[in-house]
Design an enzyme around this catalytic site. Structure first.
Site, PDB file in Angstrom:
ATOM      1  N   GLU A 321      29.061  -4.355  10.420  1.00 12.60           N
ATOM      2  CA  GLU A 321      27.937  -3.641   9.792  1.00 12.60           C
ATOM      3  C   GLU A 321      28.454  -2.475   8.951  1.00 12.60           C
ATOM      4  O   GLU A 321      27.960  -2.221   7.853  1.00 12.60           O
ATOM      5  CB  GLU A 321      26.956  -3.125  10.856  1.00 12.60           C
ATOM      6  CG  GLU A 321      26.176  -4.214  11.565  1.00 12.60           C
ATOM      7  CD  GLU A 321      25.376  -5.088  10.602  1.00 12.60           C
ATOM      8  OE1 GLU A 321      24.523  -4.562   9.877  1.00 12.60           O
ATOM      9  OE2 GLU A 321      25.611  -6.315  10.574  1.00 12.60           O
ATOM     10  N   TRP A 324      29.461  -3.536   5.607  1.00 15.30           N
ATOM     11  CA  TRP A 324      28.416  -3.695   4.565  1.00 15.30           C
ATOM     12  C   TRP A 324      28.403  -2.483   3.631  1.00 15.30           C
ATOM     13  O   TRP A 324      28.139  -2.588   2.443  1.00 15.30           O
ATOM     14  CB  TRP A 324      27.023  -3.842   5.207  1.00 15.30           C
ATOM     15  CG  TRP A 324      26.677  -5.246   5.585  1.00 15.30           C
ATOM     16  CD1 TRP A 324      26.736  -5.780   6.834  1.00 15.30           C
ATOM     17  CD2 TRP A 324      26.218  -6.303   4.719  1.00 15.30           C
ATOM     18  NE1 TRP A 324      26.342  -7.097   6.798  1.00 15.30           N
ATOM     19  CE2 TRP A 324      26.012  -7.439   5.518  1.00 15.30           C
ATOM     20  CE3 TRP A 324      25.957  -6.388   3.348  1.00 15.30           C
ATOM     21  CZ2 TRP A 324      25.558  -8.647   5.002  1.00 15.30           C
ATOM     22  CZ3 TRP A 324      25.496  -7.595   2.826  1.00 15.30           C
ATOM     23  CH2 TRP A 324      25.312  -8.709   3.653  1.00 15.30           C
ATOM     24  N   TRP A 353       5.812  -7.696 -11.398  1.00 12.54           N
ATOM     25  CA  TRP A 353       5.518  -6.846 -10.230  1.00 12.54           C
ATOM     26  C   TRP A 353       4.176  -6.150 -10.384  1.00 12.54           C
ATOM     27  O   TRP A 353       3.668  -5.973 -11.497  1.00 12.54           O
ATOM     28  CB  TRP A 353       6.618  -5.783 -10.062  1.00 12.54           C
ATOM     29  CG  TRP A 353       7.974  -6.352  -9.831  1.00 12.54           C
ATOM     30  CD1 TRP A 353       9.009  -6.379 -10.714  1.00 12.54           C
ATOM     31  CD2 TRP A 353       8.445  -7.006  -8.649  1.00 12.54           C
ATOM     32  NE1 TRP A 353      10.109  -7.003 -10.160  1.00 12.54           N
ATOM     33  CE2 TRP A 353       9.789  -7.402  -8.884  1.00 12.54           C
ATOM     34  CE3 TRP A 353       7.876  -7.311  -7.403  1.00 12.54           C
ATOM     35  CZ2 TRP A 353      10.567  -8.066  -7.931  1.00 12.54           C
ATOM     36  CZ3 TRP A 353       8.643  -7.976  -6.458  1.00 12.54           C
ATOM     37  CH2 TRP A 353       9.973  -8.339  -6.728  1.00 12.54           C
ATOM     38  N   ASN A 388      17.307  -0.384  11.046  1.00 14.25           N
ATOM     39  CA  ASN A 388      17.646  -1.389  10.022  1.00 14.25           C
ATOM     40  C   ASN A 388      16.668  -2.562   9.993  1.00 14.25           C
ATOM     41  O   ASN A 388      16.241  -3.001   8.929  1.00 14.25           O
ATOM     42  CB  ASN A 388      19.069  -1.902  10.257  1.00 14.25           C
ATOM     43  CG  ASN A 388      19.492  -2.878   9.178  1.00 14.25           C
ATOM     44  OD1 ASN A 388      19.447  -2.556   7.992  1.00 14.25           O
ATOM     45  ND2 ASN A 388      19.859  -4.078   9.576  1.00 14.25           N
ATOM     46  N   TRP A 406       9.959  -3.452  -6.134  1.00 16.71           N
ATOM     47  CA  TRP A 406      10.843  -2.997  -5.058  1.00 16.71           C
ATOM     48  C   TRP A 406      11.478  -1.642  -5.376  1.00 16.71           C
ATOM     49  O   TRP A 406      11.842  -0.891  -4.491  1.00 16.71           O
ATOM     50  CB  TRP A 406      11.946  -4.049  -4.808  1.00 16.71           C
ATOM     51  CG  TRP A 406      12.762  -4.367  -6.034  1.00 16.71           C
ATOM     52  CD1 TRP A 406      12.417  -5.209  -7.050  1.00 16.71           C
ATOM     53  CD2 TRP A 406      14.040  -3.821  -6.390  1.00 16.71           C
ATOM     54  NE1 TRP A 406      13.394  -5.226  -8.016  1.00 16.71           N
ATOM     55  CE2 TRP A 406      14.419  -4.397  -7.637  1.00 16.71           C
ATOM     56  CE3 TRP A 406      14.915  -2.933  -5.792  1.00 16.71           C
ATOM     57  CZ2 TRP A 406      15.606  -4.080  -8.294  1.00 16.71           C
ATOM     58  CZ3 TRP A 406      16.105  -2.619  -6.421  1.00 16.71           C
ATOM     59  CH2 TRP A 406      16.442  -3.190  -7.669  1.00 16.71           C
ATOM     60  N   TRP A 429      17.611  -2.950  -0.499  1.00 12.78           N
ATOM     61  CA  TRP A 429      16.377  -3.336  -1.201  1.00 12.78           C
ATOM     62  C   TRP A 429      16.594  -4.625  -1.981  1.00 12.78           C
ATOM     63  O   TRP A 429      15.720  -5.501  -1.997  1.00 12.78           O
ATOM     64  CB  TRP A 429      15.890  -2.197  -2.111  1.00 12.78           C
ATOM     65  CG  TRP A 429      15.069  -1.228  -1.321  1.00 12.78           C
ATOM     66  CD1 TRP A 429      15.514  -0.093  -0.718  1.00 12.78           C
ATOM     67  CD2 TRP A 429      13.687  -1.364  -0.974  1.00 12.78           C
ATOM     68  NE1 TRP A 429      14.486   0.501  -0.033  1.00 12.78           N
ATOM     69  CE2 TRP A 429      13.355  -0.251  -0.172  1.00 12.78           C
ATOM     70  CE3 TRP A 429      12.700  -2.299  -1.265  1.00 12.78           C
ATOM     71  CZ2 TRP A 429      12.062  -0.066   0.343  1.00 12.78           C
ATOM     72  CZ3 TRP A 429      11.425  -2.117  -0.761  1.00 12.78           C
ATOM     73  CH2 TRP A 429      11.117  -1.009   0.038  1.00 12.78           C
TER      74      TRP A 429
HETATM   75  P1  FAD Z   1      24.490   1.063  12.858  1.00 13.29           P
HETATM   76  O1  FAD Z   1      23.848  -0.236  13.127  1.00 13.29           O
HETATM   77  O2  FAD Z   1      25.042   1.801  14.001  1.00 13.29           O
HETATM   78  O3  FAD Z   1      25.637   0.790  11.769  1.00 13.29           O
HETATM   79  C1  FAD Z   1      26.751   1.682  11.607  1.00 13.29           C
HETATM   80  C2  FAD Z   1      26.878   2.102  10.169  1.00 13.29           C
HETATM   81  O4  FAD Z   1      27.160   0.986   9.341  1.00 13.29           O
HETATM   82  C3  FAD Z   1      25.634   2.720   9.588  1.00 13.29           C
HETATM   83  O5  FAD Z   1      25.539   4.066   9.943  1.00 13.29           O
HETATM   84  C4  FAD Z   1      25.841   2.503   8.100  1.00 13.29           C
HETATM   85  O6  FAD Z   1      26.698   3.466   7.554  1.00 13.29           O
HETATM   86  C5  FAD Z   1      26.546   1.150   8.077  1.00 13.29           C
HETATM   87  N1  FAD Z   1      25.577   0.064   7.884  1.00 13.29           N
HETATM   88  C6  FAD Z   1      24.940  -0.638   8.845  1.00 13.29           C
HETATM   89  N2  FAD Z   1      24.161  -1.593   8.286  1.00 13.29           N
HETATM   90  C7  FAD Z   1      24.318  -1.484   6.958  1.00 13.29           C
HETATM   91  C8  FAD Z   1      23.786  -2.182   5.838  1.00 13.29           C
HETATM   92  N3  FAD Z   1      22.940  -3.214   5.975  1.00 13.29           N
HETATM   93  N4  FAD Z   1      24.149  -1.786   4.600  1.00 13.29           N
HETATM   94  C9  FAD Z   1      25.003  -0.758   4.422  1.00 13.29           C
HETATM   95  N5  FAD Z   1      25.546  -0.061   5.442  1.00 13.29           N
HETATM   96  C10 FAD Z   1      25.206  -0.424   6.695  1.00 13.29           C
HETATM   97  N6  FAD Z   1      21.975   2.651   5.015  1.00 13.29           N
HETATM   98  C11 FAD Z   1      22.337   3.881   4.621  1.00 13.29           C
HETATM   99  O7  FAD Z   1      23.318   4.428   5.148  1.00 13.29           O
HETATM  100  N7  FAD Z   1      21.652   4.538   3.634  1.00 13.29           N
HETATM  101  C12 FAD Z   1      20.561   3.982   3.028  1.00 13.29           C
HETATM  102  O8  FAD Z   1      19.980   4.601   2.127  1.00 13.29           O
HETATM  103  C13 FAD Z   1      20.138   2.696   3.451  1.00 13.29           C
HETATM  104  N8  FAD Z   1      19.038   2.116   2.908  1.00 13.29           N
HETATM  105  C14 FAD Z   1      18.665   0.862   3.320  1.00 13.29           C
HETATM  106  C15 FAD Z   1      17.536   0.254   2.734  1.00 13.29           C
HETATM  107  C16 FAD Z   1      17.132  -1.021   3.138  1.00 13.29           C
HETATM  108  C17 FAD Z   1      15.917  -1.663   2.486  1.00 13.29           C
HETATM  109  C18 FAD Z   1      17.866  -1.694   4.129  1.00 13.29           C
HETATM  110  C19 FAD Z   1      17.447  -3.077   4.573  1.00 13.29           C
HETATM  111  C20 FAD Z   1      18.981  -1.118   4.707  1.00 13.29           C
HETATM  112  C21 FAD Z   1      19.390   0.163   4.319  1.00 13.29           C
HETATM  113  N9  FAD Z   1      20.520   0.797   4.903  1.00 13.29           N
HETATM  114  C22 FAD Z   1      20.898   2.043   4.481  1.00 13.29           C
HETATM  115  C23 FAD Z   1      21.349   0.102   5.892  1.00 13.29           C
HETATM  116  C24 FAD Z   1      20.956   0.314   7.373  1.00 13.29           C
HETATM  117  O9  FAD Z   1      19.594   0.117   7.552  1.00 13.29           O
HETATM  118  C25 FAD Z   1      21.347   1.690   7.915  1.00 13.29           C
HETATM  119  O10 FAD Z   1      22.686   1.977   7.592  1.00 13.29           O
HETATM  120  C26 FAD Z   1      21.207   1.739   9.438  1.00 13.29           C
HETATM  121  O11 FAD Z   1      19.884   1.453   9.819  1.00 13.29           O
HETATM  122  C27 FAD Z   1      21.612   3.104   9.946  1.00 13.29           C
HETATM  123  O12 FAD Z   1      21.464   3.192  11.341  1.00 13.29           O
HETATM  124  P2  FAD Z   1      22.738   3.325  12.272  1.00 13.29           P
HETATM  125  O13 FAD Z   1      23.620   4.398  11.777  1.00 13.29           O
HETATM  126  O14 FAD Z   1      22.262   3.435  13.676  1.00 13.29           O
HETATM  127  O15 FAD Z   1      23.460   1.931  12.006  1.00 13.29           O
END
Ligand code: FAD
Length: 519
Positions: A321, A324, A353, A388, A406, A429
């Site tokens: 993750e 990503w 849209w 997420n 979007w 997005w």
């Molecule tokens: P954990 O599940 O603990 O993951 C650890 C770290 O991995 C996160 O802190 C983050 O840095 C990274 N990560 C995890 N999933 C993703 C992902 N899908 N894409 C990119 N990085 C990821 N993340 C952001 O940091 N900033 C945003 O502005 C952002 N906007 C998002 C918008 C949408 C529509 C979606 C679907 C996802 C977005 N994410 C974003 C990704 C993700 O939702 C968040 O990183 C995550 O929910 C943060 O919670 P956590 O730190 O507990 O994640």
């Protein structure tokens, strides 16, 4: 020429100059999204250079209100940045290193003010970590060249990604736009080059005379947030309790997560009602924690001590993750037009849209009548954070059930979330609206009810965020009007669903097909 190439060219032009530069009075580190002392590549190199030339290291951060506006930085994020700077200042002062913070009102004056300060201080070398958005790359390329003219060595360092953009290539030598093969290469690269995960030590202590030489820099106060980005007092109290700042807090959160939750991450990560994820996104976005640090610590705690794409194991799933985040930054470097909010695939540019502000308002306020969507939006408003799974559900609902552009949702997220990060937000997005790189196929349209039943089985997440429905004790909470709880919902003022999901789905499929010219 792509912006990243502009920067690389500017850097390579300066290379021969670097060692021939005469020692000045100090070496400078320019802080941006890397507000930490530990495991910070540019800061470490700055410290090494300072030690080599027996010069003090000075640090500074320039606040740009116009950049906050241009980047749609949420007030909660601005406040977090300022609190992180306060903590950083305290940490650096223990090493006799000053952190000077100044507000530069006009964005375009930031480079000239930077050069002016470095000239006043007599800097021989300036270091900073690279940011990969187009404007920032161009700014740094210009700065590299301008500093040359002043006899200052300006060094932009790759640090924010675990694997430097450009290192991973397809078999044919091109850039990769599909996550799974990209991720396999990312793991293989780091297993082959484990030194890429080595930690950079914090900077060395400055000579004791630094304090006397630069008293103003030590004395400077962290400014207040610009007017348009200030929080209300009540918000400050709430957010400061929820989101303590600073790199020590970030590291403590990481250690706790690895000790207590990472093992089961692959099983529970999709459940918004639990506390299964790391909650580290705010720190990774602010740079109080390096992505390299979290990957290294998780790898070292993993049973295999290697990086793999095993999705059935907590550590590798979590590292995947974090990857990503790297993936979307690499995409930004290879296809910078996404900074213009263009869909990744040009054929997705013609989808028609909607721009209905009333409907959009119901979405932002958490009053759509779809409990899982509303719970998520209310969580975002109250905490500046959203899980997420919920981000995917609300994004799909906006783009597909409402067919609202979007980019309106993308913008709202940036304006409200503490972890707002252009590349990850744009990627998320793009994925959910099926217009981005390696997206969800457009015909995959989340059913909010099924998502709710699957990922909030007991309804506790909904109960927490929607008090109007808290009295519903069984599964009717997922769909109160369809499951015999209309009275409770109505009495408590919870709205009816604003669309019929089945019909909305058909409408979205037709609109996408027409837009991309497919049957
Ligand atoms: P954990 O599940 O603990 O993951 C650890 C770290 O991995 C996160 O802190 C983050 O840095 C990274 N990560 C995890 N999933 C993703 C992902 N899908 N894409 C990119 N990085 C990821 N993340 C952001 O940091 N900033 C945003 O502005 C952002 N906007 C998002 C918008 C949408 C529509 C979606 C679907 C996802 C977005 N994410 C974003 C990704 C993700 O939702 C968040 O990183 C995550 O929910 C943060 O919670 P956590 O730190 O507990 O994640």
């Amino acid at each position: 020429e792509r912006p990243i190439e502009t920067l690389e060219n500017a850097i390579s032009e300066t290379q021969p100059q670097r060692d021939s530069i005469l020692p000045g009075k100090c070496v400078v580190h320019w802080y941006k999204c890397d507000t930490r002392t530990m495991d910070n590549r540019a800061l470490h190199l700055a410290s090494e250079t300072a030690a080599k030339h027996q010069l003090p290291l000075l640090c500074f951060y320039l606040i740009s209100p116009q950049d906050f506006e241009a980047h749609l930085t949420a007030p909660i994020r601005v406040d977090f940045i300022l609190r992180n700077l306060q903590k950083l200042k305290e940490d650096l002062s223990e090493l006799d290193i000053p952190l000077y913070v100044e507000t530069v009102e006009r964005r375009r004056e930031l480079p000239s003010r930077l050069i002016e300060l470095c000239t006043i201080w007599g800097a021989s070398h300036v270091y900073c970590n690279a940011e990969y958005e187009v404007d920032e790359l161009r700014r740094e390329a210009t700065l590299t060249r301008s500093c040359l003219g002043k006899g200052i060595s300006f060094n932009v360092i790759h640090d924010t990604c675990v694997v430097q953009p450009g290192c991973l290539k397809s078999g044919a030598g091109g850039a990769l736009s599909v996550y799974s093969p990209w991720h396999r290469k990312w793991c293989a690269y780091l297993n082959e080059h484990p030194e890429q995960l080595d930690a950079f030590p914090p900077p060395k202590k400055n000579p004791p005379a630094t304090l006397q030489a630069y008293p103003d820099l030590f004395a400077c106060k962290i400014p207040d947030a610009p007017k348009s980005k200030q929080l209300r007092e009540e918000e400050k109290t709430r957010f400061h309790t929820m989101w303590p700042a600073g790199e020590h807090e970030a590291r403590a959160r990481l250690s706790k997560f690895i000790l207590e939750r990472i093992l089961k991450y692959h099983e529970h990560r999709n459940l918004p009602g639990g506390n299964a994820t790391s909650n580290l996104s705010a720190h990774l976005a602010a740079g109080t924690l390096a992505a390299r640090t979290v990957v290294r610590e998780a790898r070292d705690a993993a049973p295999s001590k290697r990086l793999t794409d095993d999705r059935k194991q907590g550590h590798s799933m979590w590292i995947g993750e974090v990857a990503w985040r790297d993936f979307y930054r690499h995409v930004l470097c290879h296809w910078p037009y996404i900074c213009m909010n263009k869909p990744f695939k040009p054929e997705y540019s013609n989808i028609e849209w909607e721009y209905d502000l009333d409907q959009f308002g119901r979405w932002t306020d958490g009053n759509t009548g779809f409990p899982i969507v509303d719970a998520a939006m209310r969580q975002a408003r109250h905490t500046g954070y959203m899980h997420n799974r919920c981000r995917m559900i609300v994004a799909s609902f906006l783009a597909k059930d409402l067919l609202i552009d979007w980019r309106m949702g993308e913008k709202w997220f940036m304006e409200h979330l503490i972890d707002g990060d252009f590349a990850s937000n744009n990627g998320g997005w793009g994925f959910s609206a099926s217009v981005g790189v390696d997206p969800q196929p457009y015909f995959r349209i989340f059913n909010p009810l099924l998502q709710s039943e699957k990922f909030d089985l007991e309804g506790n997440y909904i109960r927490k965020w929607i008090p109007e429905l808290a009295g519903i004790k069984d599964k009717g909470i997922h769909d109160p009007y369809g499951r015999g709880y209309a009275k409770i919902a109505e009495v408590n003022g919870y709205p009816r669903p604003m669309v019929d999901h089945k019909k909305a789905r058909e409408r979205a499929l037709a609109r996408y097909k027409a837009g991309i010219g497919r049957d």
